[in-house]
Design a protein around this motif. Sequence first.
Motif, PDB file in Angstrom:
ATOM      1  N   LEU A  19       0.805  -1.149  -0.298  1.00 36.59           N
ATOM      2  CA  LEU A  19       0.186   0.206   0.244  1.00 36.59           C
ATOM      3  C   LEU A  19       0.897   1.551  -0.501  1.00 36.59           C
ATOM      4  O   LEU A  19       1.113   2.168   1.340  1.00 36.59           O
ATOM      5  N   TRP A  53      -0.514  -8.033   3.658  1.00 38.42           N
ATOM      6  CA  TRP A  53      -0.436  -6.535   3.283  1.00 38.42           C
ATOM      7  C   TRP A  53       0.856  -5.018   3.875  1.00 38.42           C
ATOM      8  O   TRP A  53      -0.036  -5.495   5.109  1.00 38.42           O
ATOM      9  N   LEU A  55       1.793  -1.686   5.100  1.00 36.15           N
ATOM     10  CA  LEU A  55       1.869  -0.685   5.310  1.00 36.15           C
ATOM     11  C   LEU A  55       3.479   0.398   5.440  1.00 36.15           C
ATOM     12  O   LEU A  55       4.051  -0.173   6.825  1.00 36.15           O
ATOM     13  N   SER A 320      -0.555   6.895   8.772  1.00 38.63           N
ATOM     14  CA  SER A 320       0.000   6.774   7.671  1.00 38.63           C
ATOM     15  C   SER A 320       1.132   7.579   6.383  1.00 38.63           C
ATOM     16  O   SER A 320       1.359   8.232   6.828  1.00 38.63           O
ATOM     17  N   TRP A 321       0.683   7.356   5.910  1.00 38.92           N
ATOM     18  CA  TRP A 321       0.628   8.415   4.481  1.00 38.92           C
ATOM     19  C   TRP A 321       0.769   9.526   4.391  1.00 38.92           C
ATOM     20  O   TRP A 321       1.746  10.420   4.548  1.00 38.92           O
ATOM     21  N   ARG A 348      -7.527  -1.265   5.111  1.00 40.42           N
ATOM     22  CA  ARG A 348      -8.203   0.017   4.258  1.00 40.42           C
ATOM     23  C   ARG A 348      -9.905  -1.031   4.712  1.00 40.42           C
ATOM     24  O   ARG A 348     -10.385   0.132   4.804  1.00 40.42           O
TER      25      ARG A 348
END
Length: 368
Positions: A19, A53, A55, A320-321, A348
């Motif tokens: 991701l 997954w 992150l 996170s982002w 998500r």
Amino acid sequence: MGTQPGTAPQPLHVRGRILVGPEEVRDELWVVGGRVTFSRPPGAAEAGTVDGWVLPGLVDAHCHVGLDGHGAVDAATAEKQALTDRGAGALLLRDAGSPSDTRWMDDRDDLPRIIRAGRHIARTRRYIRNYAHEIEPGDLAAYIRQEARRGDGWVKLVGDWIDRETGDLAPCWPRWALDEAMAAAHAEGARVTAHCFAEESLADLVQAGIDCVEHATGLTEETLPLFAERGVAIVPTLVNIATFPGIAAAAEGKFPGYARHMRELHQRRYATVAAAHDAGVPVFVGTDAGGSLPHGLVADEVAELVAAGLPPLTALAAASWSAREWLGRPGLTEGAPADLVVYREDPRADVRVLADPQAVVVRGSVVG
């Protein structure tokens, strides 16, 4: 054991669903020399593998490494705090005030990265004992400048606290002192954040040029537009606001007005955060760990933002982002330090997945 300073980790192949952003997903990345690459390197067949997954390392944008309820702690305790955050997948920490010198952690390749805000700056006898520089308004700009030079681009002041003469929360600083302080910090290239529970301190702080407010439980219809117009972020620390009823109960006998106020702020906490998000105020994840709260609560705080009404993807991005972008640190980009967290399922779809990381990779080494 983490990678010791100066020792390059072994190449690593990370597979599954990477991701890179809220919508950008890749099938794999490689870690070479502790850094991310999306190009298959020579000798890839000998690399270790991690699947799931993925992150970028999570962000706790309000914690206190090297601090407990009584003040500074020893190095062993500070290390344990950082390792607890690491185990929860929080690999980038904004330390929002600590009397401890934790610079030695920067030499450890197995610990989270810390962005420090220096030591708290508070009004005399208006904060927790042994935490802050306790000063008067005429000295605020000088102390802001000092802590800006000691920190990593941030300074933390205490915007309001209980005034025992009035028996309730009250602002700590006159507007002229805040104007001087913000100018001093910005001249040093630092951003300023402030602890604020109540309503009355917020307008002066924003109009003076503050960059962020911690807790922000006192936001109202009048101050929300100021925050939105000026792009002032908030870090609600809802896992900490959950302690307000207990604080109120302990204060009831001596300060009933303060106790009532704290209960009111607690009761409307979710509505306050939802209104901030709806108004376009940037919201980021922080736990306030290290004072009265334990470390390692980043997943709980993301879940609290969802409970407050933020869309799950927005709450996830806030840890996170978008949080990394706000703090000026890279995520899963070419050449970035390989700090990442691996999960069995898509976070998500359900942010509760964050509470159970399957692997934690710090600077390219699998540490948990």
